[in-house]
Design a protein around this motif. Structure first.
Motif, PDB file in Angstrom:
ATOM      1  N   SER A 170       0.838  -1.192   0.000  1.00 17.79           N
ATOM      2  CA  SER A 170       0.000   0.000   0.000  1.00 17.79           C
ATOM      3  C   SER A 170       0.869   1.235   0.000  1.00 17.79           C
ATOM      4  CB  SER A 170      -0.902   0.014   1.237  1.00 17.79           C
ATOM      5  OG  SER A 170      -1.765  -1.099   1.252  1.00 17.79           O
TER       6      SER A 170
ATOM      7  N   SER B 258      -5.058  13.183  -6.346  1.00 17.68           N
ATOM      8  CA  SER B 258      -5.883  12.511  -7.357  1.00 17.68           C
ATOM      9  C   SER B 258      -5.534  12.960  -8.775  1.00 17.68           C
ATOM     10  CB  SER B 258      -7.362  12.753  -7.083  1.00 17.68           C
ATOM     11  OG  SER B 258      -7.648  14.136  -7.111  1.00 17.68           O
TER      12      SER B 258
ATOM     13  N   GLY C 163      -6.583   5.962 -12.902  1.00 18.59           N
ATOM     14  CA  GLY C 163      -6.539   4.503 -12.962  1.00 18.59           C
ATOM     15  C   GLY C 163      -6.831   3.931 -14.326  1.00 18.59           C
TER      16      GLY C 163
ATOM     17  N   SER D  68      -3.271  -0.579  -8.595  1.00 15.19           N
ATOM     18  CA  SER D  68      -4.602   0.024  -8.562  1.00 15.19           C
ATOM     19  C   SER D  68      -4.561   1.220  -7.631  1.00 15.19           C
ATOM     20  CB  SER D  68      -5.648  -0.990  -8.100  1.00 15.19           C
ATOM     21  OG  SER D  68      -5.357  -1.437  -6.787  1.00 15.19           O
ATOM     22  N   ARG D  69      -5.611   2.031  -7.668  1.00 20.41           N
ATOM     23  CA  ARG D  69      -5.648   3.193  -6.789  1.00 20.41           C
ATOM     24  C   ARG D  69      -7.079   3.486  -6.366  1.00 20.41           C
ATOM     25  NH1 ARG D  69      -2.948   7.980  -9.795  1.00 20.41           N
ATOM     26  NH2 ARG D  69      -3.565   9.136  -7.920  1.00 20.41           N
ATOM     27  N   ASP D  70      -7.171   4.136  -5.227  1.00 23.22           N
ATOM     28  CA  ASP D  70      -8.450   4.601  -4.688  1.00 23.22           C
ATOM     29  C   ASP D  70      -8.236   6.060  -4.317  1.00 23.22           C
ATOM     30  OD1 ASP D  70     -10.672   5.277  -3.160  1.00 23.22           O
ATOM     31  OD2 ASP D  70     -10.819   3.293  -2.260  1.00 23.22           O
ATOM     32  N   ASN D  71      -8.623   6.959  -5.190  1.00 29.21           N
ATOM     33  CA  ASN D  71      -8.352   8.378  -4.955  1.00 29.21           C
ATOM     34  C   ASN D  71      -9.131   8.925  -3.760  1.00 29.21           C
ATOM     35  OD1 ASN D  71      -6.443   8.636  -6.968  1.00 29.21           O
ATOM     36  ND2 ASN D  71      -7.902   9.351  -8.500  1.00 29.21           N
ATOM     37  N   ALA D  72     -10.274   8.384  -3.488  1.00 29.17           N
ATOM     38  CA  ALA D  72     -11.050   8.847  -2.339  1.00 29.17           C
ATOM     39  C   ALA D  72     -10.296   8.585  -1.042  1.00 29.17           C
ATOM     40  CB  ALA D  72     -12.412   8.169  -2.313  1.00 29.17           C
ATOM     41  N   LYS D  73      -9.565   7.497  -1.011  1.00 34.71           N
ATOM     42  CA  LYS D  73      -8.781   7.148   0.179  1.00 34.71           C
ATOM     43  C   LYS D  73      -7.332   7.603   0.066  1.00 34.71           C
ATOM     44  CE  LYS D  73     -11.525   3.038   1.294  1.00 34.71           C
ATOM     45  NZ  LYS D  73     -11.484   1.559   1.500  1.00 34.71           N
TER      46      LYS D  73
ATOM     47  N   TYR E 250      -2.198   0.784  -4.562  1.00 31.41           N
ATOM     48  CA  TYR E 250      -1.874  -0.567  -4.134  1.00 31.41           C
ATOM     49  C   TYR E 250      -1.053  -1.289  -5.201  1.00 31.41           C
ATOM     50  CZ  TYR E 250      -5.813   0.541  -1.111  1.00 31.41           C
ATOM     51  OH  TYR E 250      -6.649   1.150  -0.229  1.00 31.41           O
TER      52      TYR E 250
END
Length: 123
Positions: A20, A29, A54, A70-75, A79
């Protein structure tokens, strides 16, 4: 932007591990992110990269088909899912961010670097 990689460890060949990369900063973002690694006694090398949303991903030939970025822009997280690990994957893994929408494969294209996390694959 500050980055911190985590999730490394000592694992046996063939198993999976997920790294992570936690980021701070309001504009994260909008940045592409890459993972790089430095094996013991060797130069830093590109592993994988992902565009700002992404939509585009890139992989080194040595990890293609085994690793997924992968990515989670909100968080504000990126990863690196690593499957079928091999001893040659042993390295310190770093995440890096680039002030561009799209990523590159060269380390000097990135503007921000975080502390790395050690991954050791050994039986």
């Amino acid at each position: 932007v500050q980055l911190q990689a985590s999730g490394g460890g000592l694992v046996q060949p063939g198993v999976s591990l997920r790294l992570s990369c936690a980021a701070s900063g309001r504009t994260f973002s909008n940045y592409a992110v890459g993972w790089f690694r430095q094996p013991p006694g060797k130069e830093r090398e590109f592993v994988a990269a992902i565009s700002w949303n992404g939509g585009s991903t890139y992989y080194a030939d040595s990890v293609k088909g085994r690793f997924t970025i992968s990515r989670d822009n909100a968080k504000k997280m990126v990863y690196l899912q690593m499957n079928s690990l091999k001893p040659e994957d042993t390295a310190v893994y770093h995440c890096a961010a680039r002030r561009r929408f799209y990523s590159g494969t060269a380390g000097d294209e990135y503007d921000y670097w975080g502390w790395g996390t050690q991954v050791t694959v050994s039986s």
